[in-house]
Design an enzyme around this catalytic site. Structure first.
Site, mmCIF file in Angstrom:
data_model
loop_
_atom_site.group_PDB
_atom_site.id
_atom_site.type_symbol
_atom_site.label_atom_id
_atom_site.label_comp_id
_atom_site.label_asym_id
_atom_site.label_seq_id
_atom_site.Cartn_x
_atom_site.Cartn_y
_atom_site.Cartn_z
ATOM 1 N N TYR A 1 0.840 -1.294 0.069
ATOM 2 C CA TYR A 1 -0.093 -0.089 0.023
ATOM 3 C C TYR A 1 0.988 1.223 0.110
ATOM 4 C CZ TYR A 1 -3.307 3.530 1.666
ATOM 5 O OH TYR A 1 -4.227 4.594 1.724
ATOM 6 N N GLU B 1 -12.177 5.938 4.120
ATOM 7 C CA GLU B 1 -11.716 6.624 5.508
ATOM 8 C C GLU B 1 -12.673 7.087 6.550
ATOM 9 O OE1 GLU B 1 -8.482 7.511 5.798
ATOM 10 O OE2 GLU B 1 -7.556 7.295 3.974
ATOM 11 N N TRP C 1 -5.953 1.943 9.970
ATOM 12 C CA TRP C 1 -6.016 1.844 8.465
ATOM 13 C C TRP C 1 -5.838 0.338 8.097
ATOM 14 C CZ3 TRP C 1 -8.665 3.424 4.853
ATOM 15 C CH2 TRP C 1 -8.625 3.395 3.629
#
Length: 192
Positions: A25, A47, A55
């Site tokens: 990522y 988000e 995350w």
């Protein structure tokens, strides 16, 4: 510690840790310019689901999120009804938070009222001019004047789960700002 050396010998922002998915990522997505109404709607939605969580939790659940949220196509998500909400609330493959699910559906409805490209242009209008590269993770803010302004404008338009911290995370992940720490192999701009 602001940098970590990966098993491939590359220095990365230390938040990556030793997780292979986080490395991918970080290297392939985080901080790279992301455009398109659908892509930015997905980013806004994920988000929002991340608020209060890590995350990596969202990243690991992202394939399932995409599957059950119709690929984050705003027109499809905007048509979700109470049966869809209940289906999503029963899906252990996503974050089962009713308020966040309802916000995603409502936000999709708002996106469908915009002209093609309008969400992209609107969100990118808040991207600040590049500043000095952070030299440590301690220099990376949680919010900025730009994320405050984006959040305020989105809220005024009726969007939900778009607080300033959430919008700054979106700005980082979609490349509106580049917070790769100096020394990271992705930190390649002229301010280094």
């Amino acid at each position: 510690m602001s940098l970590i050396l990966g098993p491939d010998g590359l220095s990365r922002c230390a938040w990556v840790g030793d997780d292979a998915e986080y490395r991918r990522y970080h290297d392939e997505e985080w901080g790279r310019p992301l455009h398109g109404d659908r892509a930015l709607f997905e980013k806004m939605s994920l988000e929002g689901f991340q608020a209060g969580l890590s995350w990596i939790t969202i990243l690991r659940k992202r394939p399932r999120f995409r599957e059950v949220f119709a690929g984050f196509e705003p027109e499809a998500v905007a048509r979700f009804d109470e049966a869809d909400v209940e289906r999503l609330m029963g899906d252990a493959g996503i974050i089962r938070n009713r308020a966040k699910i309802l916000a995603t559906i409502g936000n999709a409805g708002l996106v469908t009222t915009m002209a093609p490209g309008e969400l992209d242009a609107f969100m990118w209008s808040f991207a600040p001019e590049p500043g000095p590269r952070p030299t440590s993770l301690a220099e990376v803010p949680a919010t900025t004047a730009a994320s405050d302004a984006m959040s305020k404008a989105l809220r005024k338009a009726g969007f939900r789960f778009v607080g300033s911290t959430t919008m700054y995370a979106l700005m980082q992940s979609s490349g509106m700002v580049d917070d790769h720490v100096a020394g990271c192999h992705r930190a390649t701009d002229a301010t280094d």
